[in-house]
Enzyme design. Sequence first.
Site, PDB file in Angstrom:
ATOM      1  N   HIS A 169       0.810  -1.212   0.000  1.00 53.21           N
ATOM      2  CA  HIS A 169       0.000   0.000   0.000  1.00 53.21           C
ATOM      3  C   HIS A 169       0.849   1.270   0.000  1.00 53.21           C
ATOM      4  CE1 HIS A 169       0.415  -0.446   4.488  1.00 53.21           C
ATOM      5  NE2 HIS A 169       0.524   0.865   4.412  1.00 53.21           N
ATOM      6  N   ASP A 202       0.086  -7.789   1.619  1.00 55.30           N
ATOM      7  CA  ASP A 202       0.364  -6.358   1.572  1.00 55.30           C
ATOM      8  C   ASP A 202       1.869  -6.090   1.607  1.00 55.30           C
ATOM      9  OD1 ASP A 202      -0.381  -3.655   1.364  1.00 55.30           O
ATOM     10  OD2 ASP A 202      -0.145  -3.382   3.514  1.00 55.30           O
ATOM     11  N   SER A 279       4.890   2.621   8.010  1.00 52.87           N
ATOM     12  CA  SER A 279       4.470   1.475   7.216  1.00 52.87           C
ATOM     13  C   SER A 279       5.603   0.986   6.314  1.00 52.87           C
ATOM     14  CB  SER A 279       3.264   1.853   6.353  1.00 52.87           C
ATOM     15  OG  SER A 279       2.700   0.708   5.785  1.00 52.87           O
TER      16      SER A 279
END
Length: 547
Positions: A169, A202, A279
């Site tokens: 992402h 992911d 992230s």
Amino acid sequence: MNSRFGALMSRMRTQRALSTLAILLTLAVGILIGTVLSRGKVRGYSGPDGSLLPAMQTPQQLSNTFGQVATAIEPAVVNVSTESTPKVRRRSNRAPGRGQRDNGGDDPFQDFFDRFFGGQQGGQGGPGDDDDQGPQSPFGGPGGGGGRQRSLGSGVILNANGYIMTNFHVVDKADRIRVKLYDEPATVLHDAKIIGVDTETDLALIKIDPPKDRPLVAARLGDSDKMSVGDWVLAIGSPFDLEATVTAGIVSAKGRNLPGGRQFQSFIQTDAAINPGNSGGPLVSMNAEVIGINTAIYTQSFGYQGVGFAMPSNVVRDVYEQLRTGDHKVARGSIGVEFSAVPNPAVLRIYGAKNGVPITNVRPESPAAKAGLQGEDTITAVNGKPIKSGEELVSLISATHPGNKLNLTYLRNGQEKQATVVVADRAKLFGDRTDQNSNDDTPDDSQPMPTKLGVTVKAVSPEMAERMGTAEGKGVQVVDVKPGSFADDLQLQPGLIILKINKQPVNSEEDFRKITSQLKSGQDVVFLVHSGRGATGGNSFISGTLP
């Protein structure tokens, strides 16, 4: 007589002196040992069973360990920035599925991949908001402009040749990806290209050309299975563009599955501070090994609230090896069966099994279908290994290379059977599952009749059966659920198709009333339901014990 008495007293005085000397020597040895242990800063603590727990580090020792780990790992942690051209996307009008909540944007897990990471701070809308306008700096500066969206994340170097693992992402839909290495000026950025992605976990593997003036420092992947709840960990990344930020915490839980998560996303939970921009950065053990990739947070305030999630390093390692080699894709095995993600003993009792995974559906022309398996069979073993949960079943089958065979043991109507299946490529087997949205959740004009258990059902029209992907004339549709009822407690929702109750087919309102009228207090009730539309639909169990 006096001589005898004197001799006796002399012996007693001698014995008393020896006893006193022995006591003094014992005390002296104890004090000496205590002094040595104290100076060596070693302390023992008793566990619940009375056993001696390992020696504890002093705050100074722990601080030194944190510093040593951070020094070893920081050079391998990078800042990942992306640029993309905004694309107009239609807002999703999907109704919340089972296990989701339509609560006006208060779901703490909502859009964490879009809003809580990568620096993209969206509006205050609820689930499904697609109107992020790029990052908003918490320090007053705009995150982007000029019609371009800019996002920020982190990554970790896993190979000195320039291979970097981050989150999918972070780089999704990026037109340009650039990497800033540790301890380089902010103006020095390295263009990166995507080597491969795995949306199931992911994760994404990107690559830069190594600088010519110095070698890249690669981090080591540790064994996430060896981590225990309570172990110290560090999270390293670039929250809010604050490069090389180190936070400390512990492993709060393992094997954590999030609401609405995917099948292969089982996380390590930590209380190390993770914020937007972390992230893709590493979660690190006290051995200076990466034991996870920071991916998501639970929050109701856009920022850290003590609950973060990292993809385990053992999953990362497998994905990394597959993305780096061959066709740069992750291949997972599948046999084409569907089952409820949450195990429930009531389902096993109804279907006559002590352990195993009850199947809700078998995809047509799948390996399982060709081997003779059917919906409502219960898989109890794979290659002789007993299966206790759906997670174990998926783990074993997905790790099997497509084309290889597996021997399954399963129960049908209480009888044990065997089958040999040829594992297929999951991506090809389930490649038709796309995000097909429909706004038509409105019941037709026929008047349903209320039934027992607090749920109102009606017959499924041919048109609805076609839209939902169910057989014509099979099942009844849930139209309404009474608040506070048994059906409401089970989270039965309007739009679901009830196919069976306790293994008995339900093909009409009369079937439903007849079956439910025979149910008694304390009895297990297992619904086989169908949700979703067309290729995105599937069967699942919903169960409970009737109060």
